[in-house]
Design a protein around this motif. Sequence first.
Motif, PDB file in Angstrom:
ATOM      1  N   LYS A 258       0.858  -1.194   0.000  1.00  0.00           N
ATOM      2  CA  LYS A 258       0.000   0.000   0.000  1.00  0.00           C
ATOM      3  C   LYS A 258       0.890   1.239   0.000  1.00  0.00           C
TER       4      LYS A 258
ATOM      5  N   ASN B  83       0.815   5.123   0.583  1.00  0.00           N
ATOM      6  CA  ASN B  83      -0.009   6.193   1.161  1.00  0.00           C
ATOM      7  C   ASN B  83       0.536   7.531   0.704  1.00  0.00           C
TER       8      ASN B  83
ATOM      9  N   ARG C 102      -3.248   4.730  -1.943  1.00  0.00           N
ATOM     10  CA  ARG C 102      -4.313   5.353  -1.126  1.00  0.00           C
ATOM     11  C   ARG C 102      -4.016   6.836  -0.950  1.00  0.00           C
TER      12      ARG C 102
ATOM     13  N   ALA D  56     -10.168   3.066   4.439  1.00  0.00           N
ATOM     14  CA  ALA D  56     -10.027   3.445   3.019  1.00  0.00           C
ATOM     15  C   ALA D  56     -11.204   2.930   2.202  1.00  0.00           C
TER      16      ALA D  56
ATOM     17  N   MET E 261     -12.164   1.757  -1.252  1.00  0.00           N
ATOM     18  CA  MET E 261     -11.288   1.211  -2.294  1.00  0.00           C
ATOM     19  C   MET E 261     -11.997   1.058  -3.646  1.00  0.00           C
TER      20      MET E 261
ATOM     21  N   GLY F 137      -7.424   4.010  -3.368  1.00  0.00           N
ATOM     22  CA  GLY F 137      -8.298   4.134  -2.197  1.00  0.00           C
ATOM     23  C   GLY F 137      -8.261   5.563  -1.684  1.00  0.00           C
TER      24      GLY F 137
END
Length: 324
Positions: free
Chosen positions: A155, A157, A184, A229, A231, A242
Motif C-alpha cells: 500500500k 499512502n 491510497r 479506506a 477502495m 483508495g
Amino acid sequence: MLKDNFNRVINYLRISITDRCNLRCRYCVNENLQFKKHDEILTYEEIIRFVKLCANLGIKKVRLTGGEPLVRKNISYLIEEINKIEGIEDIALTTNGVFLGEKVTELKQAGLKRVNISLDSLKKDRYEFITGVDAINDVFTGIKRSIEEGLYPIKINTVIIKGFNDDEIIDFASLAMKWDIHVRFIEFMPFGDPDLWGPSKIVTSKKVEEVIRTVFDLEPTVNQHKGPAKMFKIKGGKGEVGFISPMSTHICSECNRIRLTSDGMIMPCLFSDTEYDVKKLIRENASNEEIMAFIKGVIKEKPQRKYELGQIKKCQRSLRNIGG
Ligand code: SAM
C-alpha cells in the motif's frame, strides 16, 4: 472481545515505537522539533507486555509506526516477539520506505505480513523538497523489494496537499494501473502551523477522485482489511486506488483502533489530545490485571466522534509523535 461504549469492536492497536524520524516532512515536522529522551520511550519488553495484555483482551492486529519505525534498532526482534503472541493475527508496518529495501527480508522472516509505504511525490527534486532528504530512489527500491518478498498488498499512502503535490494525482493513480499495488490518497490533516499548513491545504478525497475519474474508470471494491479506506479497482489495471478521508467524512462509526505513543500513552482517538499514561503503571509494577483493567477503561473513553466535519481540532502532538 473488546467493545467500546458505542458497541464498536476494538481489535486493532497502532504502536508508535519511536518519535525519531530520518525525514523532515515540512507538513509533519514543526520547527521546534524536540525528541523524547530515550528513557521516556517504551522498551521493547514493555511494548511486548502491553501487546500480550491487549491480545488477552481481544486485539488481533498490530501496526508498527513512528516517527520512522525502521530507524529504531532491532525492530525484527520486536516483530518476532509480537508474532509469537497468541491471538495476534496480523502485524503490519507503516514506513517512509527509505530503509525498507535493506531490511524487508529480515522483517518478513520475523513475521511482518504487510507494509504501508508513505510517499508524497514521484519526482526526485520535489520529494527532497518535501522531506528534506534525497532518498526517493531508496523508497522505490523498498517498494520493489517488498513486492519481491511477497508482502501483499503493498500500500502506497500519499497525502495530497494543495499547491504541493496535487498535480501528481494521475501519476500516483497510474502506479495502480501498471502494478498490482494499492495507492491510497489520504486527506491532509491540518494539525500543524495554521498559517503554513492550515485547512486551505486540504484536497478532499471527492476532489481527488474526480481528478482520477477524468482519466480512469473506477469500480468500487471491498476493502479486505476493513480499514477506513474506500477502495476502487482501476478498470483495465492491475491495482487499486483508495481514499482515506479523515477531514471530509466521518470514518468514526467503523473505528476499531487504539494508539500507543512511543512514550507510553494510550490515545483513544487520533483527533483528541486525551491520552492515558500506561507507561507509569507498567513502570510502577502494576499487575497484568490492573493494566488490562486500565486498557478497558481507556477503551470506554473512546468518543463516538471527536470533531464536527470541517472543525479543526489541533492536536498537541504532531502525527510524527502519534504515528498516523
Ligand atoms: N514514518 C512513517 C511513514 O512515513 O509512514 C510512519 C509515521 S508518519 C507520521 C505516518 C503517516 O502520517 C505518513 O503517511 C504521513 O504522510 C502522515 N502524515 C503526517 N502528517 C500528516 C498530516 N498532517 N495529515 C495527513 N497525514 C499526515
